[in-house]
Scaffold this motif. Structure first.
Motif, PDB file in Angstrom:
ATOM      1  N   ARG A  25       1.010  -1.079  -0.045  1.00 38.12           N
ATOM      2  CA  ARG A  25       0.134  -0.193  -0.042  1.00 38.12           C
ATOM      3  C   ARG A  25       1.064   1.089  -0.038  1.00 38.12           C
ATOM      4  O   ARG A  25       1.318   1.951   1.075  1.00 38.12           O
ATOM      5  N   ASN A  27       0.081   4.241  -0.545  1.00 36.72           N
ATOM      6  CA  ASN A  27      -0.433   5.346   0.178  1.00 36.72           C
ATOM      7  C   ASN A  27      -1.750   4.948   0.485  1.00 36.72           C
ATOM      8  O   ASN A  27      -2.158   3.969   0.354  1.00 36.72           O
ATOM      9  N   ARG A  28      -2.508   6.125   1.272  1.00 40.33           N
ATOM     10  CA  ARG A  28      -3.863   5.508   1.909  1.00 40.33           C
ATOM     11  C   ARG A  28      -4.920   5.532   0.990  1.00 40.33           C
ATOM     12  O   ARG A  28      -5.879   4.760   1.323  1.00 40.33           O
ATOM     13  N   THR A  47      -9.785   4.785   4.345  1.00 38.10           N
ATOM     14  CA  THR A  47      -8.226   5.301   4.292  1.00 38.10           C
ATOM     15  C   THR A  47      -7.726   5.202   5.398  1.00 38.10           C
ATOM     16  O   THR A  47      -6.821   5.810   5.994  1.00 38.10           O
ATOM     17  N   GLY A  48      -8.218   4.319   6.587  1.00 38.27           N
ATOM     18  CA  GLY A  48      -7.601   3.866   7.835  1.00 38.27           C
ATOM     19  C   GLY A  48      -6.349   3.301   7.470  1.00 38.27           C
ATOM     20  O   GLY A  48      -6.058   2.931   6.402  1.00 38.27           O
ATOM     21  N   ARG A  49      -5.760   3.077   8.880  1.00 46.33           N
ATOM     22  CA  ARG A  49      -4.243   2.320   8.528  1.00 46.33           C
ATOM     23  C   ARG A  49      -4.574   1.027   8.141  1.00 46.33           C
ATOM     24  O   ARG A  49      -3.633   0.471   7.076  1.00 46.33           O
ATOM     25  N   GLU A  51      -3.247  -1.599   8.931  1.00 45.12           N
ATOM     26  CA  GLU A  51      -1.882  -2.291   8.991  1.00 45.12           C
ATOM     27  C   GLU A  51      -2.131  -3.947   9.431  1.00 45.12           C
ATOM     28  O   GLU A  51      -1.546  -4.647   9.041  1.00 45.12           O
ATOM     29  N   GLU A  52      -3.184  -4.266  10.427  1.00 44.21           N
ATOM     30  CA  GLU A  52      -3.481  -5.486  10.774  1.00 44.21           C
ATOM     31  C   GLU A  52      -4.018  -6.363   9.739  1.00 44.21           C
ATOM     32  O   GLU A  52      -4.067  -7.475   9.799  1.00 44.21           O
ATOM     33  N   THR A  55      -2.112  -7.068   4.950  1.00 48.94           N
ATOM     34  CA  THR A  55      -0.628  -7.658   4.965  1.00 48.94           C
ATOM     35  C   THR A  55      -0.295  -8.493   3.709  1.00 48.94           C
ATOM     36  O   THR A  55      -1.280  -9.072   3.305  1.00 48.94           O
TER      37      THR A  55
END
Length: 65
Positions: A25, A27-28, A47-49, A51-52, A55
């Protein structure tokens, strides 16, 4: 309460879909996925992170609009 066998949401109502694998990713708003053996840029609506969730190697269901 949802009963066994009851559909929560009909994904076909969204339109045509394709499957892919998440790669990265940059960018958002943009992700890079592998679809049919090719790398493609895809729009990320959330557009949130994430990250979890996002992957490398994660299977994706993508709208093909």
């Amino acid at each position: 309460m949802i009963q066994k066998g009851e559909t929560l949401f009909d994904l076909s109502s969204l339109g045509a879909t394709v499957t892919g694998l998440f790669l990265r990713r940059p960018n958002r708003f943009v992700a890079v996925a592998e679809v049919g053996g090719r790398e493609v840029r895809v729009h990320v609506a959330d557009t949130g992170r994430l990250e979890e969730i996002l992957t490398p190697g994660r299977p994706l269901l993508l709208l093909n609009n």
